[in-house]
Write an enzyme that holds these catalytic residues in place. Structure first.
Site, PDB file in Angstrom:
ATOM      1  N   ASP A 208      57.725  -7.932  16.626  1.00  0.00           N
ATOM      2  CA  ASP A 208      58.938  -7.329  16.073  1.00  0.00           C
ATOM      3  C   ASP A 208      58.848  -7.217  14.562  1.00  0.00           C
ATOM      4  OD1 ASP A 208      60.817  -6.920  18.312  1.00  0.00           O
ATOM      5  OD2 ASP A 208      60.589  -9.080  18.600  1.00  0.00           O
TER       6      ASP A 208
ATOM      7  N   MET B 238      60.500  -6.020  11.180  1.00  0.00           N
ATOM      8  CA  MET B 238      61.837  -5.702  10.635  1.00  0.00           C
ATOM      9  C   MET B 238      61.759  -5.593   9.120  1.00  0.00           C
ATOM     10  SD  MET B 238      64.092  -8.444  12.752  1.00  0.00           S
ATOM     11  CE  MET B 238      63.919  -8.629  14.523  1.00  0.00           C
TER      12      MET B 238
ATOM     13  N   MET C 205      67.076  -1.061  24.043  1.00  0.00           N
ATOM     14  CA  MET C 205      67.540  -2.306  23.415  1.00  0.00           C
ATOM     15  C   MET C 205      68.773  -2.809  24.149  1.00  0.00           C
ATOM     16  SD  MET C 205      65.506  -3.291  21.058  1.00  0.00           S
ATOM     17  CE  MET C 205      66.531  -4.714  20.626  1.00  0.00           C
TER      18      MET C 205
ATOM     19  N   MET D  90      61.127  -1.904  13.713  1.00  0.00           N
ATOM     20  CA  MET D  90      62.541  -1.748  13.340  1.00  0.00           C
ATOM     21  C   MET D  90      62.562  -1.484  11.844  1.00  0.00           C
ATOM     22  SD  MET D  90      63.978  -4.743  15.802  1.00  0.00           S
ATOM     23  CE  MET D  90      62.330  -5.437  15.981  1.00  0.00           C
TER      24      MET D  90
ATOM     25  N   PHE E 247      67.800  -9.580  15.528  1.00  0.00           N
ATOM     26  CA  PHE E 247      67.682 -11.028  15.705  1.00  0.00           C
ATOM     27  C   PHE E 247      67.308 -11.376  17.138  1.00  0.00           C
ATOM     28  CE2 PHE E 247      70.580 -10.145  12.272  1.00  0.00           C
ATOM     29  CZ  PHE E 247      70.110 -10.979  11.256  1.00  0.00           C
TER      30      PHE E 247
ATOM     31  N   ASP F 189      64.610  -4.949  26.038  1.00  0.00           N
ATOM     32  CA  ASP F 189      64.382  -5.937  24.979  1.00  0.00           C
ATOM     33  C   ASP F 189      65.703  -6.483  24.452  1.00  0.00           C
ATOM     34  OD1 ASP F 189      63.464  -7.391  22.802  1.00  0.00           O
ATOM     35  OD2 ASP F 189      62.765  -5.646  21.673  1.00  0.00           O
TER      36      ASP F 189
ATOM     37  N   HIS G 251      54.576  -8.900  22.227  1.00  0.00           N
ATOM     38  CA  HIS G 251      55.582  -8.082  21.537  1.00  0.00           C
ATOM     39  C   HIS G 251      55.739  -8.557  20.095  1.00  0.00           C
ATOM     40  CE1 HIS G 251      59.123  -5.381  21.730  1.00  0.00           C
ATOM     41  NE2 HIS G 251      59.754  -6.274  20.973  1.00  0.00           N
TER      42      HIS G 251
ATOM     43  N   HIS H 292      56.909  -3.327  17.930  1.00  0.00           N
ATOM     44  CA  HIS H 292      58.262  -2.768  17.888  1.00  0.00           C
ATOM     45  C   HIS H 292      58.690  -2.635  16.426  1.00  0.00           C
ATOM     46  CE1 HIS H 292      62.784  -3.512  19.096  1.00  0.00           C
ATOM     47  NE2 HIS H 292      62.588  -2.297  18.618  1.00  0.00           N
TER      48      HIS H 292
ATOM     49  N   SER I 164      58.227 -11.942  23.002  1.00  0.00           N
ATOM     50  CA  SER I 164      58.447 -11.609  21.587  1.00  0.00           C
ATOM     51  C   SER I 164      58.032 -12.781  20.710  1.00  0.00           C
ATOM     52  CB  SER I 164      59.919 -11.289  21.340  1.00  0.00           C
ATOM     53  OG  SER I 164      60.158 -11.318  19.941  1.00  0.00           O
TER      54      SER I 164
HETATM   55  C1  DX5 Z   1      65.463  -8.054  18.490  1.00  0.00           C
HETATM   56  C2  DX5 Z   1      64.017  -7.983  18.919  1.00  0.00           C
HETATM   57  C3  DX5 Z   1      63.729  -8.666  20.204  1.00  0.00           C
HETATM   58  C4  DX5 Z   1      64.060 -10.119  20.239  1.00  0.00           C
HETATM   59  C5  DX5 Z   1      63.938 -10.658  21.629  1.00  0.00           C
HETATM   60  O1  DX5 Z   1      65.677  -7.236  17.407  1.00  0.00           O
HETATM   61  O2  DX5 Z   1      63.622  -6.648  19.059  1.00  0.00           O
HETATM   62  O3  DX5 Z   1      62.392  -8.426  20.583  1.00  0.00           O
HETATM   63  O4  DX5 Z   1      63.263 -10.863  19.366  1.00  0.00           O
HETATM   64  O5  DX5 Z   1      64.289 -11.995  21.619  1.00  0.00           O
HETATM   65  P1  DX5 Z   1      65.240 -12.650  22.733  1.00  0.00           P
HETATM   66  O6  DX5 Z   1      64.507 -12.522  24.016  1.00  0.00           O
HETATM   67  O7  DX5 Z   1      65.384 -14.048  22.255  1.00  0.00           O
HETATM   68  O8  DX5 Z   1      66.525 -11.871  22.727  1.00  0.00           O
HETATM   69 ZN    ZN Z   2      61.628  -6.223  20.026  1.00  0.00          ZN
END
Ligand code: DX5
Ligand code: ZN
Length: 214
Positions: free
Chosen positions: A34, A36, A136, A67, A142, A174, A32, A65, A7
């Protein structure tokens, strides 16, 4: 063979391109990303420009991903930006099949994700048209959180559903995965491991990616 999808949320953004090169050279199959929106999750990360930038520096699979609420409004833009797999949240829309169809119409792979509190049976009507399911293992929003162990059994549930339905899709996990606890997800039958902090905090990137896979 387990795939690893680091990520980028945990990377050093002052060296974004070099960080992508570092993880792919170290054996990561996927990257990956993310996204948000501050609405679906209580945090804002980044959007389309960083997917485009990643596409310019690597041929690796971009695992995006989302969100975000109303993913149906944005999936085409993420596809054009260069995403290979577009994962949206079951909880983020009422128009699930529309989102999947839009992703496929752009020639991309569709993934659906569920939060820790969402049961796996909601996935069943869509499993024959998905290429990936993302479980998840922390509340989304986060990086750097602790794995919620109760989520692991969902990997085995989806694996069982996949077999019963006779469909092919990848199962991804994840959140909070490290080389110490990855065996739990692997024993449950996971195909793709996302890891942010564990990969980017490690001094030996190739070593930690290998440990996540083995
Ligand atoms: C959380 C994200 C994850 C996260 C993974 O909302 O979707 O992808 O960044 O990070 P770690 O491996 O540090 O939990
Ligand atoms: Zn993610």
């Amino acid at each position: 063979m387990i795939k690893v999808s680091p990520s980028m949320l945990a990377c050093d953004f002052t060296k974004y391109g070099a960080e992508i090169e570092k993880i792919t050279k170290a054996g990561a199959e996927y990257v990956h990303l993310d996204v948000m929106d501050g609405v679906f999750v209580p945090n804002i990360s980044f959007g389309i420009p960083l997917v485009e930038a990643a596409r310019r520096v690597t041929d690796a699979v971009l695992d995006v991903h989302l969100m975000i609420v109303e993913p149906e409004k944005y999936v085409e833009q993420f596809a054009k930006a260069g995403a290979d797999i577009i994962v949206f949240h079951y909880e983020a829309t009422n128009n699930h099949q529309e989102v999947i169809d839009k992703i496929h119409a752009m020639g991309k792979k569709a993934g659906m994700s569920i939060k820790p509190g969402t049961p796996t049976f909601v996935l069943e009507p869509f499993m024959s048209s998905l290429e990936l399911v993302l479980i998840m293992s922390v509340e989304p929003g986060f990086g750097g959180q602790k794995l919620i162990p109760e989520t692991i059994e969902k990997v085995a549930q989806v694996k069982e559903m996949r077999q019963v339905l006779g469909v092919e899709l990848e199962i991804e996990i994840d959140g909070g995965i490290t080389s110490d606890n990855a065996h739990l997800a692997k024993d449950a039958g996971v195909d793709v491991i996302v890891a942010g902090s564990a990969v980017f905090k490690a001094a030996d990137t190739a070593g930690v990616i290998a440990a996540l896979k083995e």
